[in-house]
Design a protein around this motif. Structure first.
Motif, PDB file in Angstrom:
ATOM      1  N   UNK A   6      54.412 -83.960  15.468  1.00  0.00           N
ATOM      2  CA  UNK A   6      53.298 -84.881  15.544  1.00  0.00           C
ATOM      3  C   UNK A   6      53.575 -86.155  14.768  1.00  0.00           C
ATOM      4  N   UNK A   8      51.087 -87.980  14.010  1.00  0.00           N
ATOM      5  CA  UNK A   8      49.825 -88.296  13.356  1.00  0.00           C
ATOM      6  C   UNK A   8      49.670 -87.609  12.018  1.00  0.00           C
ATOM      7  N   UNK A   9      50.569 -86.690  11.722  1.00  0.00           N
ATOM      8  CA  UNK A   9      50.463 -86.004  10.449  1.00  0.00           C
ATOM      9  C   UNK A   9      51.269 -86.746   9.402  1.00  0.00           C
ATOM     10  N   UNK A  10      50.729 -86.844   8.246  1.00  0.00           N
ATOM     11  CA  UNK A  10      51.467 -87.468   7.164  1.00  0.00           C
ATOM     12  C   UNK A  10      51.012 -86.848   5.861  1.00  0.00           C
ATOM     13  N   UNK A  11      51.955 -86.615   5.004  1.00  0.00           N
ATOM     14  CA  UNK A  11      51.567 -86.057   3.708  1.00  0.00           C
ATOM     15  C   UNK A  11      51.056 -87.189   2.841  1.00  0.00           C
ATOM     16  N   UNK A  26      46.079 -87.979   9.263  1.00  0.00           N
ATOM     17  CA  UNK A  26      45.291 -86.983   8.549  1.00  0.00           C
ATOM     18  C   UNK A  26      46.143 -86.553   7.366  1.00  0.00           C
ATOM     19  N   UNK A  27      45.548 -86.500   6.231  1.00  0.00           N
ATOM     20  CA  UNK A  27      46.315 -86.264   5.024  1.00  0.00           C
ATOM     21  C   UNK A  27      46.624 -84.779   4.852  1.00  0.00           C
TER      22      UNK A  27
END
Ligand code: ATP
Ligand code: MG
Lengths: 289, 307
Positions: A6, A8-11, A26-27
């Protein structure tokens, strides 16, 4: 985007996407709330939880009604001591209506044990340790979720058992009488505590059968055994401090000289569960998974 | 990026991992090879913090694993296939794991799709075949969009189509710049999937080299010539072995055929036969790991530095 994973995912610590209209990231972060949610999902998505919870409800309400019926003389009791090593006294109507706790405690102990040993048995615990490397939040979350579910369910069951029991007994005791609310809440709390004891023993031993055997022995066999083999004054000095008898103290309205006071009973129970949880935490932290 | 430094793990008297150091770099697939019991799984478990090292240090993306804010986002892993409650559905299994780190539900459905389990996502995982269980495990590894993907024997239980699928998946992940670390004891499969190999035997590092070198170094050439003795004198050099098989035949290792042919031509020596025997990858692997059993520890580490 054709990324395998994805976009859209990020840490929290990762830089945002470099190009294009960035989708709202989204965090991703490990949080205790997230771990609680995970434990709740795990608990409610296996059938054994639903079945054991149902069995515990039936035990509390059904056995309570049966004990009340026996006490009221509607049913003739078999020969022998009626409450040997068990809960309640033959004369306390509240305790009689709550005597299903005797069986339900074993069922909720198993709920607690399975919440842990199932994961060791399947190897799933290791996937969770990889997600939560500090490990202990998993133990706390499991204990909290199991305790909340069991206590809430037990409270409903205990109230129903009390009402049904009193109407069978025709005792005239109701929830407004002194000590009754405390006893009914005490029954629910006791079952909650025993389920956490199950979690702790499961985490200590990591095997279902062994954990269940230890808990059955602690809750049912040892209390009777100590009464049988110890000299009388030793037995009266020691047995009130066993978890099951400390729990009895919470659930009895008319105190008894073989039981602790309710507050002392609660403290003793807290001590047991605290001790075992610390042991479980130590084992979980220090032993290779 | 995974950095392993002087890692040792002893279980009682068994030394499962012995002073192992290597790095796994981003952007390529690194294969982790070794015979059964070589210590691959134990090393991976230590990378994830499941086993406590007896000695040594590991960092993942520059930090100790327990210090990560979102461990699942740093390393996605699969150690045991079918590590699932048999009564729980595949989707619920992933939803629970996702919840720990705040991975949204949409992403759970996405990874189910990537591994091809969408149609059985709501069925009990206990009814899954070995290959489906493996795919579910891989879905779990991909869940939080990890920087590092680490899989222990992911091809186990997959059919040929599944093996091709996972090969392409891993190579795709590496192309995206991720660090991909995959163990196997099948060299032939690894040669197709990985670009780089870390080879261990008995817990020790045997080789840390690009796949191309493993095949390159293992070539043996048969040469027949009426002047075999003169030719041998031209070929012999440091790192090159020349064995005289008969009066007109030599076995040469360490030189490519082109070079042997050129030296013979320069020396005016006629050749009757010039045959490269490219040793199979399996043989190269067996030779390497076999050595590790026989060589003394110091010699093993010399080889390591050379490689
Ligand atoms: N918990 C343990 N207790 C004792 N010995 C262990 C333990 N785990 C692994 N070992 C030993 O450590 C060595 C390495 O085992 P490991 O599972 O890491 O090998 P492996 O390379 O993964 O092998 P395989 O290819 O068979 O999976 C073996 O000798 C094994 O018996
Ligand atoms: Mg292994």
């Amino acid at each position: 985007m054709s990324s395998i994973l994805s976009d859209e995912l990020a840490a929290v610590d990762a830089p945002g996407p470099a190009d294009g209209p960035a989708p709202r990231p989204s965090v991703l972060a490990l949080t205790f709330r997230g771990i609680l949610r995970a434990e709740w999902i795990k608990l409610r998505t296996v059938r054994s939880t639903r079945m054991t919870c149902f069995a515990a409800l039936v035990a509390v309400i059904g056995l309570g009604a049966l004990a009340a019926a026996v006490s009221a003389g509607d049913i003739t009791a078999p020969e022998g001591p009626r409450h040997a090593g068990g809960f309640g006294s033959a004369t306390d109507p509240t305790a009689i209506s709550l005597s299903g706790v005797l069986l339900a405690q074993l069922i909720v102990a198993v709920i607690g044990v399975l919440a842990v040993t199932n994961e060791y048995g399947t190897g799933m615990i290791r996937a969770y340790f990889a997600a939560v490397p500090t490990r202990l939040p998993l133990l706390w979350a499991k204990a909290i979720v199991v305790a909340v579910v069991v206590t809430a369910g037990s409270l409903i069951a205990a109230v129903v058992a009390f009402l049904v029991g009193q109407s069978v007994l025709g005792s005239g005791v109701d929830l407004g009488d002194p000590g009754v609310v405390r006893a009914v809440l005490g029954a629910a709390l006791y079952l909650g505590v025993i389920s956490v004891l199950g979690v702790a023993v499961g985490a200590l031993l990591r095997h279902t059968a062994g954990s269940v055997a230890v808990l059955f022995a602690t809750l049912l066999i040892i209390p009777q055994l100590l009464v049988a083999i110890l000299p009388g004054d030793w037995s009266t000095a020691i047995t009130p401090y066993l978890p099951s008898n400390a729990g009895s103290a919470l659930m009895t309205v008319s105190g008894s000289d073989t039981l602790l006071a309710p507050a002392a009973g609660a403290a003793v129970l807290a001590g047991w569960v605290g001790l075992l949880l610390v042991g479980a935490a130590w084992r979980m932290r220090t032993t290779d998974a | 990026m995974i950095v392993v430094e002087h890692l040792t793990k002893r279980f009682g008297r068994v030394t499962a991992v012995d002073d192992l150091s290597f790095q796994v770099r981003p952007g390529l697939v690194t294969g982790f090879l070794g015979p059964n019991g070589a210590g691959k799984s134990t090393t991976m478990r230590m990378i994830l913090g499941l086993d406590r090292p007896t000695a040594g240090r590991i960092t993942v993306n520059g930090r100790r694993f327990v210090d990560q804010a979102a461990p699942l986002h740093e390393i996605g892993s699969l150690l045991e296939a079918r590590a699932v409650h048999p009564g729980r559905s595949a989707r619920n299994h992933l939803l629970a794991l996702a919840a720990t780190t705040g991975v949204p539900t949409r992403r759970v459905d996405e990874v189910l799709d990537i591994v091809g389990l969408t149609s059985v996502a709501r069925q009990r995982a206990g009814a899954f075949s070995l290959g489906m269980g493996q795919r579910l495990g891989i879905a779990g590894a991909l869940l939080a969009d990890p920087e590092v993907v680490m899989l222990d024997e992911p091809a186990n239980g997959l059919d040929p189509e599944g093996i091709v699928w996972i090969r392409e998946l891993l190579q795709g992940l590496a192309r995206e710049g991720r660090t991909v670390f995959v163990s196997s004891h099948l060299i032939s499969e690894m040669a197709l999937t990985a670009e780089h190999l870390v080879i261990v035997g008995r817990g020790r590092l045997i080789a840390d080299l690009p796949v191309s070198e493993l095949t390159g170094t293992s070539d043996r050439v048969t040469v027949r010539s009426p002047r075999a003795g003169d030719l041998a004198a031209l070929l012999i050099d440091r790192g090159i072995t020349v064995t005289s098989v008969s009066t007109d035949q030599l076995e040469v290792t360490g030189l490519p055929v082109e070079e042997i042919g050129r030296r013979a031509f320069d020396g005016g020596i006629m050749l009757h036969t010039l045959t490269p025997h490219s040793i199979s990858l399996e043989q190269a692997f067996i030779d390497l790991t076999h050595d590790s059993v026989q060589y003394a520890p110091t010699e093993v580490s010399t080889r390591t530095v050379a490689a």
